[in-house]
Scaffold this active site. Structure first.
Site, mmCIF file in Angstrom:
data_model
loop_
_atom_site.group_PDB
_atom_site.id
_atom_site.type_symbol
_atom_site.label_atom_id
_atom_site.label_comp_id
_atom_site.label_asym_id
_atom_site.label_seq_id
_atom_site.Cartn_x
_atom_site.Cartn_y
_atom_site.Cartn_z
ATOM 1 N N ASN A 1 -14.246 -60.483 -57.996
ATOM 2 C CA ASN A 1 -14.279 -59.705 -59.200
ATOM 3 C C ASN A 1 -13.020 -59.883 -60.319
ATOM 4 O OD1 ASN A 1 -15.064 -57.393 -60.561
ATOM 5 N ND2 ASN A 1 -14.472 -55.825 -59.131
ATOM 6 N N HIS B 1 -18.885 -43.270 -51.613
ATOM 7 C CA HIS B 1 -17.707 -42.612 -52.413
ATOM 8 C C HIS B 1 -17.863 -41.699 -53.247
ATOM 9 C CE1 HIS B 1 -15.714 -46.885 -53.028
ATOM 10 N NE2 HIS B 1 -16.082 -46.886 -52.016
ATOM 11 N N ARG C 1 -15.888 -41.190 -48.683
ATOM 12 C CA ARG C 1 -14.483 -41.429 -49.014
ATOM 13 C C ARG C 1 -14.262 -40.612 -50.342
ATOM 14 N NH1 ARG C 1 -12.134 -46.695 -52.489
ATOM 15 N NH2 ARG C 1 -12.932 -45.506 -54.172
ATOM 16 N N TYR D 1 -6.684 -44.089 -59.965
ATOM 17 C CA TYR D 1 -7.880 -45.011 -59.321
ATOM 18 C C TYR D 1 -8.792 -44.437 -58.813
ATOM 19 C CZ TYR D 1 -9.935 -47.616 -55.642
ATOM 20 O OH TYR D 1 -11.070 -48.117 -54.859
ATOM 21 N N ASP E 1 -8.551 -44.141 -50.059
ATOM 22 C CA ASP E 1 -8.023 -45.332 -50.343
ATOM 23 C C ASP E 1 -6.721 -45.119 -51.252
ATOM 24 O OD1 ASP E 1 -7.403 -47.800 -51.097
ATOM 25 O OD2 ASP E 1 -9.379 -48.556 -51.753
ATOM 26 N N HIS F 1 -5.048 -47.818 -52.446
ATOM 27 C CA HIS F 1 -4.976 -48.866 -53.253
ATOM 28 C C HIS F 1 -3.633 -49.429 -53.810
ATOM 29 C CE1 HIS F 1 -7.413 -51.250 -56.054
ATOM 30 N NE2 HIS F 1 -8.489 -50.948 -55.273
ATOM 31 N N GLU G 1 -6.591 -46.000 -46.259
ATOM 32 C CA GLU G 1 -6.595 -47.441 -46.609
ATOM 33 C C GLU G 1 -5.528 -47.833 -47.494
ATOM 34 O OE1 GLU G 1 -10.398 -47.909 -48.355
ATOM 35 O OE2 GLU G 1 -9.766 -50.058 -49.268
ATOM 36 N N GLU H 1 -8.895 -55.638 -47.484
ATOM 37 C CA GLU H 1 -9.893 -56.125 -48.453
ATOM 38 C C GLU H 1 -9.593 -57.360 -49.474
ATOM 39 O OE1 GLU H 1 -10.956 -52.502 -50.600
ATOM 40 O OE2 GLU H 1 -10.081 -53.142 -52.369
ATOM 41 N N ARG I 1 -10.345 -54.770 -42.893
ATOM 42 C CA ARG I 1 -11.368 -54.699 -44.028
ATOM 43 C C ARG I 1 -11.955 -55.971 -44.431
ATOM 44 N NH1 ARG I 1 -13.348 -50.969 -46.447
ATOM 45 N NH2 ARG I 1 -12.851 -51.235 -48.427
ATOM 46 N N HIS J 1 -15.069 -54.197 -46.543
ATOM 47 C CA HIS J 1 -15.040 -53.888 -47.731
ATOM 48 C C HIS J 1 -16.599 -53.973 -48.262
ATOM 49 C CE1 HIS J 1 -13.468 -55.073 -52.065
ATOM 50 N NE2 HIS J 1 -13.731 -53.886 -52.061
ATOM 51 N N ASP K 1 -18.798 -54.776 -56.315
ATOM 52 C CA ASP K 1 -18.474 -56.081 -56.731
ATOM 53 C C ASP K 1 -18.890 -57.173 -55.666
ATOM 54 O OD1 ASP K 1 -16.062 -54.202 -56.273
ATOM 55 O OD2 ASP K 1 -15.138 -56.420 -55.863
ATOM 56 N N GLU L 1 -18.217 -49.816 -45.551
ATOM 57 C CA GLU L 1 -18.360 -49.074 -46.902
ATOM 58 C C GLU L 1 -19.556 -49.731 -47.695
ATOM 59 O OE1 GLU L 1 -15.422 -50.981 -49.589
ATOM 60 O OE2 GLU L 1 -15.105 -49.151 -50.765
ATOM 61 N N TRP M 1 -2.002 -52.444 -58.752
ATOM 62 C CA TRP M 1 -2.977 -51.223 -59.195
ATOM 63 C C TRP M 1 -3.986 -51.312 -58.070
ATOM 64 C CZ3 TRP M 1 -8.415 -52.660 -58.716
ATOM 65 C CH2 TRP M 1 -9.197 -51.444 -59.173
HETATM 66 O O1 EZ4 Z 1 -11.120 -51.860 -56.229
HETATM 67 O O2 EZ4 Z 1 -13.746 -53.922 -54.942
HETATM 68 O O3 EZ4 Z 1 -12.070 -49.974 -51.143
HETATM 69 N N1 EZ4 Z 1 -12.358 -50.276 -52.283
HETATM 70 C C1 EZ4 Z 1 -12.033 -50.721 -53.205
HETATM 71 C C2 EZ4 Z 1 -12.724 -51.344 -54.437
HETATM 72 C C3 EZ4 Z 1 -11.797 -52.449 -55.054
HETATM 73 C C4 EZ4 Z 1 -12.746 -53.122 -55.682
HETATM 74 C C5 EZ4 Z 1 -11.818 -54.526 -56.535
HETATM 75 O O4 EZ4 Z 1 -12.863 -55.327 -56.848
HETATM 76 O O5 EZ4 Z 1 -10.506 -50.788 -53.138
HETATM 77 O O6 EZ4 Z 1 -12.902 -50.520 -55.326
HETATM 78 CO CO CO Z 2 -9.998 -50.243 -51.106
#
Ligand code: EZ4
Ligand code: CO
Length: 418
Positions: free
Chosen positions: A54, A139, A164, A176, A226, A228, A252, A278, A299, A328, A332, A355, A418
């Site tokens: 991605n 999600h 999630r 996020y 998550d 992130h 996560e 991931e 993941r 994961h 994407d 997921e 991020w």
């Molecule tokens: O941000 O796949 O758990 N899922 C994630 C995704 C990632 C994207 C990044 O390309 O964290 O939403």
């Molecule tokens: Co994630």
């Protein structure tokens, strides 16, 4: 490299059928960008591998086109292991997301060819069925706690057993995981969107979200979250401890994992199960995490982890330490990766969860597939190989559109994860 069999060798005819005569990189954007490798053999049987990274799609496309494809022509498509070793061990510059995604595309395409030539679905080549279907999580998100709870309710109504949950954080613009209506697609623009992050505000909100979700939906549904990569190890430890009463299936990416030892701190303070990986590309990215039992779910999935050949080794290694898979599966990752992942999930003994976000109708049309969602589980199909195809004429109608993932800064402007 071109292992030509001796004349008169019993395999000669079959091996000629398996000779790779063409390999092409297909870039398409049916709503979002996907990179696909199509490998064709002399017999006309072809295989597909996902090569989507991605926001860095063309780096993998060029790696494949310029440095991998010329090595494939003339090779025996049946030599999956040797081809993997050639592309990994044979390359002086090994590992990393671009290289490992390119290797994954070749590997999955070759497993697809093997399945089609054998007339067997991929899960049977791996060792056969360990379960009927793969438990998936969807999600749910909302701009605040109430909306997120309603979204979780909608997933439960659709039959999901695991969800999630992410919600907006008061005072934080573009937290996020929060979509504006459509499915969440973070890679929105040609240059990265700048988002702002506040750890104190997030740490206030996240436990309240899960307190509310348990009050509204009870204890039967599995809940996941998550982070992130936004927290330091000690902040992650505090969140994991604060979430303990709400019994998460997993937390996560609670902190970045370049320094694998940082997870020891989280473990010291909490029994909330942890998932990571991931963004990993190889077994070496999680060796310490797994050996020391610092995580519960790994993941790393097929497309970014060197394909079936490498992720199978990773899963076997994880099994020794009672770590389970939790691949994961964001949008994407193309349906080609999802198809291969579901065959893997159907076989792998130490399966945890998969997921799953819905792909757009355009994406589903470009990548016809035989996997189906039923009662919160995904079932791979029985067609030979991984069961996912590509409609090249349709793919050509959706040209590549450059898009990058967002970046995050703290309120004072400091670059953050991020
Ligand atoms: O941000 O796949 O758990 N899922 C994630 C995704 C990632 C994207 C990044 O390309 O964290 O939403
Ligand atoms: Co994630």
């Amino acid at each position: 490299m071109n292992q030509k069999p001796e004349s008169g060798h019993p395999e000669q005819g079959a091996s000629r059928d398996r000779e790779i005569v063409d390999a092409r990189v297909i870039v398409t954007c049916p709503g979002r960008n996907f990179v696909t490798l199509k490998i064709e053999t002399r017999s006309g049987v072809y295989g597909l591998g996902d090569a989507t990274l991605n926001g860095r799609e063309l780096a993998v496309a060029a790696y494949l086109q310029e440095h991998v494809v010329p090595n494939l022509i003339g090779r025996d498509a049946g030599r999956i292991e040797d081809t993997w070793q050639f592309l990994y061990r044979g390359a002086y510059w090994r590992r990393g997301p671009v290289t490992m995604t390119a290797i994954a595309a070749v590997d999955v395409a070759l497993w697809d060819i093997l399945g089609k030539m054998a007339g067997l679905p991929l899960y049977r080549l791996l060792g056969g069925r360990s379960r009927e279907g793969a438990l998936v999580y969807g999600h749910a998100n909302g701009s605040d706690i109430g909306e997120a709870s309603e979204a979780v309710g909608r997933f439960i109504e659709q039959g999901f057993r695991a969800v999630r949950a992410q919600c907006g954080v008061p005072g934080v613009k573009k937290a996020y995981g929060i979509s504006s209506g459509r499915a969440y697609e973070p890679a929105e623009s040609e240059l990265p969107v700048e988002t702002v992050w506040s750890t104190p505000k997030y740490l206030e909100t996240a436990p309240k979200l899960f307190e509310r979700l348990r009050a509204d939906h009870g204890n039967d549904v599995e809940l996941l979250h998550d982070v992130h990569h936004r927290l330091t190890p000690i902040e992650a430890a505090r969140l994991a401890r604060d979430l303990e009463p709400h019994r998460l299936f997993w937390l996560e990416d609670a902190t970045p994992a370049e320094n694998q030892k940082s997870f020891e701190l989280i473990r010291k303070h909490s029994v909330t199960p942890l998932a990571v990986g991931e963004v990993f590309n190889s077994i070496w990215d999680c060796k310490h995490l797994i050996e020391q039992q610092l995580i519960d779910y790994i993941r790393t999935t097929i497309v970014h982890g060197g394909g079936i050949t490498h992720v199978r080794r990773l899963a076997d290694f994880a099994a020794l330490h009672q770590v389970r898979t939790g691949f994961h599966g964001a949008t994407d990752l193309s349906p080609v990766c999802m198809g291969a992942a579901l065959h893997f999930d159907t076989w792998v003994p130490n399966f945890g969860i998969q997921e799953y976000m819905f792909h757009s109708d355009e994406t589903d049309a470009v990548f016809p597939h035989d996997y189906v969602l039923r009662d919160g589980r995904l079932y791979c199909g029985e067609s030979p190989g991984h069961g996912v195809d590509i409609d090249e004429a349709l793919a050509a109608k959706f040209p590549y559109a450059p898009k990058q993932l967002p970046v995050a800064r703290l309120e004072d402007g400091t670059m953050w994860d991020w």
